[in-house]
Design an enzyme around this catalytic site. Structure first.
Site, PDB file in Angstrom:
ATOM      1  N   TRP A  30       0.816  -1.233   0.000  1.00 39.51           N
ATOM      2  CA  TRP A  30       0.000   0.000   0.000  1.00 39.51           C
ATOM      3  C   TRP A  30       0.841   1.272   0.000  1.00 39.51           C
ATOM      4  O   TRP A  30       1.840   1.377   0.707  1.00 39.51           O
ATOM      5  CB  TRP A  30      -0.885   0.001   1.243  1.00 39.51           C
ATOM      6  N   MET A  31       0.351   2.288  -0.748  1.00 41.11           N
ATOM      7  CA  MET A  31       0.897   3.654  -0.653  1.00 41.11           C
ATOM      8  C   MET A  31      -0.260   4.643  -0.691  1.00 41.11           C
ATOM      9  O   MET A  31      -1.199   4.467  -1.463  1.00 41.11           O
ATOM     10  CB  MET A  31       1.840   3.942  -1.828  1.00 41.11           C
ATOM     11  N   ASN A  32      -0.159   5.717   0.129  1.00 39.93           N
ATOM     12  CA  ASN A  32      -1.081   6.837  -0.075  1.00 39.93           C
ATOM     13  C   ASN A  32      -0.300   8.143  -0.187  1.00 39.93           C
ATOM     14  O   ASN A  32       0.481   8.283  -1.147  1.00 39.93           O
ATOM     15  CB  ASN A  32      -2.269   6.843   0.894  1.00 39.93           C
ATOM     16  N   ASP A  33      -0.447   9.082   0.721  1.00 44.91           N
ATOM     17  CA  ASP A  33       0.070  10.445   0.508  1.00 44.91           C
ATOM     18  C   ASP A  33       1.579  10.519   0.232  1.00 44.91           C
ATOM     19  O   ASP A  33       2.361   9.822   0.884  1.00 44.91           O
ATOM     20  CB  ASP A  33      -0.127  11.311   1.766  1.00 44.91           C
ATOM     21  N   TRP A  57      -4.628   0.021   3.637  1.00 43.78           N
ATOM     22  CA  TRP A  57      -4.127   1.073   4.531  1.00 43.78           C
ATOM     23  C   TRP A  57      -3.892   0.520   5.945  1.00 43.78           C
ATOM     24  O   TRP A  57      -4.678  -0.278   6.446  1.00 43.78           O
ATOM     25  CB  TRP A  57      -5.148   2.222   4.578  1.00 43.78           C
ATOM     26  N   ARG A 156      -3.477  17.420  11.988  1.00 41.69           N
ATOM     27  CA  ARG A 156      -2.345  16.742  11.344  1.00 41.69           C
ATOM     28  C   ARG A 156      -1.845  17.376  10.048  1.00 41.69           C
ATOM     29  O   ARG A 156      -2.411  18.297   9.515  1.00 41.69           O
ATOM     30  CB  ARG A 156      -2.729  15.294  11.059  1.00 41.69           C
ATOM     31  N   ASP A 157      -0.759  16.741   9.564  1.00 40.97           N
ATOM     32  CA  ASP A 157      -0.165  16.996   8.251  1.00 40.97           C
ATOM     33  C   ASP A 157       0.538  18.348   8.178  1.00 40.97           C
ATOM     34  O   ASP A 157       0.178  19.219   7.361  1.00 40.97           O
ATOM     35  CB  ASP A 157      -1.213  16.860   7.132  1.00 40.97           C
ATOM     36  N   GLU A 213      -7.329  18.344   5.591  1.00 41.86           N
ATOM     37  CA  GLU A 213      -6.037  17.722   5.846  1.00 41.86           C
ATOM     38  C   GLU A 213      -5.044  18.112   4.749  1.00 41.86           C
ATOM     39  O   GLU A 213      -5.392  18.734   3.749  1.00 41.86           O
ATOM     40  CB  GLU A 213      -6.171  16.198   5.997  1.00 41.86           C
TER      41      GLU A 213
HETATM   42  N1  DQQ Z   1      -3.553  10.247   5.163  1.00 37.54           N
HETATM   43  C1  DQQ Z   1      -2.600  10.295   6.222  1.00 37.54           C
HETATM   44  C2  DQQ Z   1      -2.940  11.470   7.031  1.00 37.54           C
HETATM   45  C3  DQQ Z   1      -3.635  12.334   6.042  1.00 37.54           C
HETATM   46  C4  DQQ Z   1      -4.426  11.364   5.228  1.00 37.54           C
HETATM   47  C5  DQQ Z   1      -2.599   9.016   6.955  1.00 37.54           C
HETATM   48  C6  DQQ Z   1      -4.804  11.835   3.860  1.00 37.54           C
HETATM   49  O1  DQQ Z   1      -1.849  12.083   7.644  1.00 37.54           O
HETATM   50  O2  DQQ Z   1      -4.394  13.260   6.702  1.00 37.54           O
HETATM   51  O3  DQQ Z   1      -2.217   7.969   6.087  1.00 37.54           O
HETATM   52  O4  DQQ Z   1      -4.843  10.815   2.935  1.00 37.54           O
END
Ligand code: DQQ
Length: 471
Positions: A30-33, A57, A156-157, A213
């Site tokens: 898995w990959m996201n941000d 995730w 966050r972020d 976010e």
């Molecule tokens: N994904 C992260 C968070 C962000 C969200 C967690 C956005 O830090 O807010 O994987 O996809």
């Protein structure tokens, strides 16, 4: 035990026709941000939200890849992993990287609790050119939420930059119950002690979601841009932007827009050594968890895009130069298009640049991923009657459409840039309307290409067969 190398993992998945060949994605899982995106001593470092243990995730780590040109990437060892008993024991969520007087430094969100209900901000630094990272012993550096937030679950972020006054500034995404999303503004002299200033912008729950976010806030030309990823109660996520002025730490928007009408989410931008603002974003999957499990991977990054502003305060985007991986080229021009015209081109990894003459009614566009019998295809069409850009998936099993408003000036030609790469489709019209899409054809596709239109006149069409960045 012999562990598979990233190259082994990539090889195992290479035959999957849905897997992109010239977009960045991890060796597996898995990959996201995108996280910590930074140019350092001439090289580009991309970190990313990663679950190294599976294609769904969870277990948020920071994967790491490096590139000399933003085109070819090499895998590097993990950037960050949760520390048992530490503030990030439940996950290393998103964040950024800055150059603190020669010391590469991450500012990221750490989570604790079964539901990530305690979110704080942490630091990590590297002494070996971004290879390994040491977490700051006194983490977290920010745990108290502003009085408006009243919760630590959505806080966050961090996105951090330095101003000419010597201060570091940080924006963080959050939400205010029954009000909507909010971006909080902070400042610091040392990245360690943070002073809360005020909300930079507050949303409206009816218009812009329950929470915000992944903010980006930066100067572009003589204006300031705030990019926010928004989420709604019904699980719809999208990316919006505001353009405006910023004085005395107060942001006054003068225009707003949607950065992408499709699956691009949580983008992160950075300034490079040519003063370009480069943005990269996560292209989400639209298939089921079962399909992701079966595939063994999930999530792709967009091709990095250079951002500019036009005179109407619209955010414009141009993919970075892909010349190095453009293979065989096909060129067409000056055709009248009424109906479907198959072209002598095929491929599941294509870079398309099409220009159509202005038309006051009717449609024009391109169909990609066409099956030999023509029953399965993906149409990318501009509809002059409704002034919309549309992507339409047609197959015996699926009829799906996604649309974006796209206004052309009376004599303005339609410019379509399409990057097709396995299941990824990035579409940008006239460098200002972005619509990303995912397709998972089931029928053995012939990968044909067609010109399509009603009263349309093609000015020019260039199609490049793209080369894999992994072979
Ligand atoms: N994904 C992260 C968070 C962000 C969200 C967690 C956005 O830090 O807010 O994987 O996809």
């Amino acid at each position: 035990m012999v562990t598979a190398t990233p190259a082994d993992l990539r090889k195992r998945l290479a035959a999957d026709p849905h897997r992109p060949r010239f977009h960045f994605l991890p060796p597996a899982n898995w990959m996201n941000d995108p996280n910590g995106f930074i140019q350092w001593r001439g090289q580009w470092h991309l970190f990313y939200q990663h679950n190294p243990f599976g294609p769904l995730w969870g277990n948020m780590h920071w994967g790491h890849a490096v590139s000399n040109d933003l085109v070819y990437w090499s895998d590097l060892p993990m950037g960050l992993a949760p520390t048992p008993g530490g503030p990030d024991e439940s996950g290393c969520f998103s964040g950024c990287a800055v150059d603190n007087g020669g010391v590469p430094t991450f500012i990221y969100t750490a989570t604790r609790g079964a539901h990530h209900e305690i979110q704080t901000q942490c630091l990590a630094t590297s002494e070996d050119g971004l290879r390994t990272w040491q977490k700051y012993a006194q983490n977290p550096v920010l745990s108290e939420v502003p009085p408006e937030a009243k919760q630590t679950r959505d806080f966050r972020d961090p996105f951090v930059w330095r101003e000419s006054d010597g201060w570091w500034y940080m924006v963080l995404g959050s939400r205010i119950q029954d009000v909507g999303g909010v971006i909080f503004l902070y400042r610091s002299q040392d990245l360690i002690r943070w002073e809360y200033l005020h909300p930079l912008l507050t949303g409206d729950i009816q218009q812009t979601g329950v929470g915000w976010e992944c903010p980006n806030f930066f100067k572009l030309d003589d204006r300031w841009v705030l990019i926010i990823s928004i989420y709604t109660l019904d699980g719809i996520n999208k990316v919006i932007y505001y353009v405006g002025s910023y004085e005395n730490q107060r942001f006054t928007p003068i225009s707003e827009g949607i950065l992408d009408y499709g699956v691009l989410y949580a983008p992160l931008s950075t300034l490079d050594d040519q003063n370009r603002r480069v943005l990269i974003g996560w292209l989400r999957e639209t298939r089921s968890n079962e399909a992701m499990q079966a595939a063994g991977w999930s999530g792709v990054q967009s091709i990095p895009r250079v951002l500019t502003l036009d005179a109407q305060n619209r955010l414009c985007m141009t993919p970075i130069k892909l010349d190095a991986i453009r293979g065989t080229k096909h060129h067409f021009e000056g055709r009248v298009v009424d109906g479907h015209f198959p072209l002598d081109v095929r491929g599941s990894a294509l870079d398309v640049e099409a220009v159509f003459e202005p038309q006051t009614s009717g449609q024009c566009g391109i169909a990609l991923a066409c099956s030999a019998d023509g029953r399965q295809r993906l149409e990318v069409v501009y509809d002059a009657d409704t002034q919309q850009l549309r992507v339409r998936e047609v197959s015996p099993a699926i009829q799906q459409e996604q649309a974006a408003p796209h206004m052309l000036e009376p004599q303005e030609r339609l410019h379509l840039r399409i990057l097709l790469d396995g299941s990824v489709v990035e579409i940008i019209a006239n460098e200002r309307t972005s619509l990303t899409y995912r397709i998972y054809p089931t029928q053995a596709a012939d990968n044909g290409v067609q010109l399509i239109g009603k009263q349309a006149r093609l000015h020019s069409l260039d199609i490049w067969e793209m080369v894999s960045i992994w072979d």
